[in-house]
Motif scaffolding. Sequence first.
Motif, PDB file in Angstrom:
ATOM      1  N   ILE A   7      45.800  37.803  40.949  1.00  0.00           N
ATOM      2  CA  ILE A   7      46.814  37.935  39.908  1.00  0.00           C
ATOM      3  C   ILE A   7      48.184  38.202  40.526  1.00  0.00           C
ATOM      4  CG2 ILE A   7      47.599  39.439  38.024  1.00  0.00           C
ATOM      5  CD1 ILE A   7      45.451  37.508  37.198  1.00  0.00           C
ATOM      6  N   THR A  61      52.166  46.534  31.468  1.00  0.00           N
ATOM      7  CA  THR A  61      51.661  45.160  31.469  1.00  0.00           C
ATOM      8  C   THR A  61      52.789  44.176  31.773  1.00  0.00           C
ATOM      9  OG1 THR A  61      49.867  45.643  29.956  1.00  0.00           O
ATOM     10  CG2 THR A  61      50.646  43.379  29.992  1.00  0.00           C
ATOM     11  N   ASN A  88      42.592  41.425  41.460  1.00  0.00           N
ATOM     12  CA  ASN A  88      43.960  41.946  41.439  1.00  0.00           C
ATOM     13  C   ASN A  88      44.856  41.176  42.403  1.00  0.00           C
ATOM     14  OD1 ASN A  88      43.391  43.800  39.517  1.00  0.00           O
ATOM     15  ND2 ASN A  88      43.090  45.500  40.938  1.00  0.00           N
ATOM     16  N   SER A 108      41.146  46.480  33.068  1.00  0.00           N
ATOM     17  CA  SER A 108      42.387  45.708  32.968  1.00  0.00           C
ATOM     18  C   SER A 108      42.171  44.419  32.182  1.00  0.00           C
ATOM     19  CB  SER A 108      42.904  45.345  34.359  1.00  0.00           C
ATOM     20  OG  SER A 108      43.106  46.494  35.123  1.00  0.00           O
ATOM     21  N   THR A 109      43.260  43.863  31.724  1.00  0.00           N
ATOM     22  CA  THR A 109      43.230  42.569  31.036  1.00  0.00           C
ATOM     23  C   THR A 109      44.047  41.563  31.827  1.00  0.00           C
ATOM     24  OG1 THR A 109      43.384  43.773  28.972  1.00  0.00           O
ATOM     25  CG2 THR A 109      43.640  41.413  28.836  1.00  0.00           C
ATOM     26  N   ALA A 110      43.546  40.364  31.930  1.00  0.00           N
ATOM     27  CA  ALA A 110      44.316  39.266  32.519  1.00  0.00           C
ATOM     28  C   ALA A 110      44.236  38.091  31.558  1.00  0.00           C
ATOM     29  CB  ALA A 110      43.751  38.869  33.878  1.00  0.00           C
ATOM     30  N   TRP A 144      49.065  40.428  32.816  1.00  0.00           N
ATOM     31  CA  TRP A 144      48.153  41.328  33.508  1.00  0.00           C
ATOM     32  C   TRP A 144      48.564  42.766  33.248  1.00  0.00           C
ATOM     33  CZ3 TRP A 144      48.696  45.115  37.228  1.00  0.00           C
ATOM     34  CH2 TRP A 144      47.494  45.624  37.742  1.00  0.00           C
TER      35      TRP A 144
END
Lengths: 430, 91
Positions: B9, A243, B6, A280-282, A266
């Motif tokens: 980000i 992460t 993705n 996933s984590t954001a 992220w």
Amino acid sequence: MKQYITIITIALLTSTFAKAQTKDTIEVQKIGDKYYVIVDHPKVDTTKQFAPAPAPPPTISKTFDSHFMVVGLATIGFLNTWSVNKVNTPTGVVSTKLPTTNSFGDVAHYEFSPMFLWRHSDNILVEFEPSFSNGSLGVNWADITYFAYPGVILRAGYIVLPFGTYNKRLAAGWICKLPTDPVSITSSPVGSDWGIELEGGQQTGKMKVNYDVALTNGFTLSATDGSIANPDVNAVDNNLGKTVTGRFGWLPALNSGVEIGASGLWGKAGDANTAYKNVSTAMGALDFQWVYAKKPVAINIKAEADMQYVTNASYSNPNPPTVSDTTYTYKNLSYGYYGMFSIRPIVADKFFRNVEFAVRYSSYQSPKGSAFENRQDQISAGVCYWINWRTVFKIGYENLITTNPDNNELAITNLKNTQNILYVQFSVQF
Amino acid sequence: MKAIFNKKITFVIIGLLGMVLAVTVSGCKVNEAISSKTGAQLWGENCRRCHNAPDPNTFSPEQWKTVGMHMQTRALITNVERDKIVAFLQQ
């Protein structure tokens, strides 16, 4: 006859050797920077062998490369809680008053955390802060820090994630001006994690900037309901993905009184080799602070807004409405924020200049449609009396409303819990 | 959807790192008003960003040096600021 002569001879020799041992001792002494041999014999005038006594060396102010010290913090207190539960029913609102409680050292509001600091050299610092709070012993951080270049600091170990400013700078009881932490912070999974970190500060003209980037194991995903948690200090990473967390801070004012920060995180959270391996984590956050001090008042404003998003996945419904409909999904988005304002008079009177008033509002919304959906609204107000710069006595009041919605699909019944809490707290940095 | 997420980000992270790099490089020239600040001034300005400014008598000179390193990792002050503040507190 021979025996007597032998015994007498041995006795005489022994006494002679013994006498010699007691009289003729040899000793080496260091006087100044020279060594002297001193023969302590009655026939030798030992005083002639000494040079005049040298002057004592001048006192030199010496700094040491290595240094170890213990600092830390302790917070204790008393709280009194009275609560009401309200449930909406077809016939109206049913209100239930819960028993009033009061307690010294409630599990969530005391802390004893010594911090061990070992300065290994001018460039290396080792930090370790164990913590006794929440009914158990834990670790806040344990890391090795290397000051590589001006503006470049490297760190490895169990580190506080650089997300927002509260956890890393403001959480300590002797710093926080209210007895509790904001619900937006306590509900967030952000804490400490194993990894590496790169950080630093830099002057840019009249402004300053700072940066802080970390690579860590990352959060864990609950396969039951999709909630995210910070792993325990002993946990092994649940997947191969790491992460990335980072914060960029900007201090536009010449006196560093204003700081604006943006943070991001992220990383993968799902367990490897499961259906959740790609989940996933954001996260994102904005923080702001303004510190002002000019007669007759000192003002302190701090605020932070966080959001957390977890990519979509399906979870098992513990109470499926139909036999075929055993899973459910939802938009896994949660958010929270807090804003704090404090004011302290700058006056000659010793009593009044040590008094500080603080108010704070915080709110947190967990994902709508989830099994753990709720909303928390927290209003806190308090008075601090600063005994000295790092010792504070606080009296505070808090109103915390937790609202759970109706969710027939997950068999959740609406509930509104209102807590009113009176705090008396003493916190010290040592 | 996930690929777009993705990508976004990644752009955000690259953008943030780019800003850090750009500002760091451009920050080589330090304003004179900043560089002439005394340790006492910097102590008053930076410590109180988070907590009350500490009493210099709290720790010994050796301890202040160690505390200064710890605090630099929290407040992310510059090396010059740290050294000036520690020198002031050691007096």
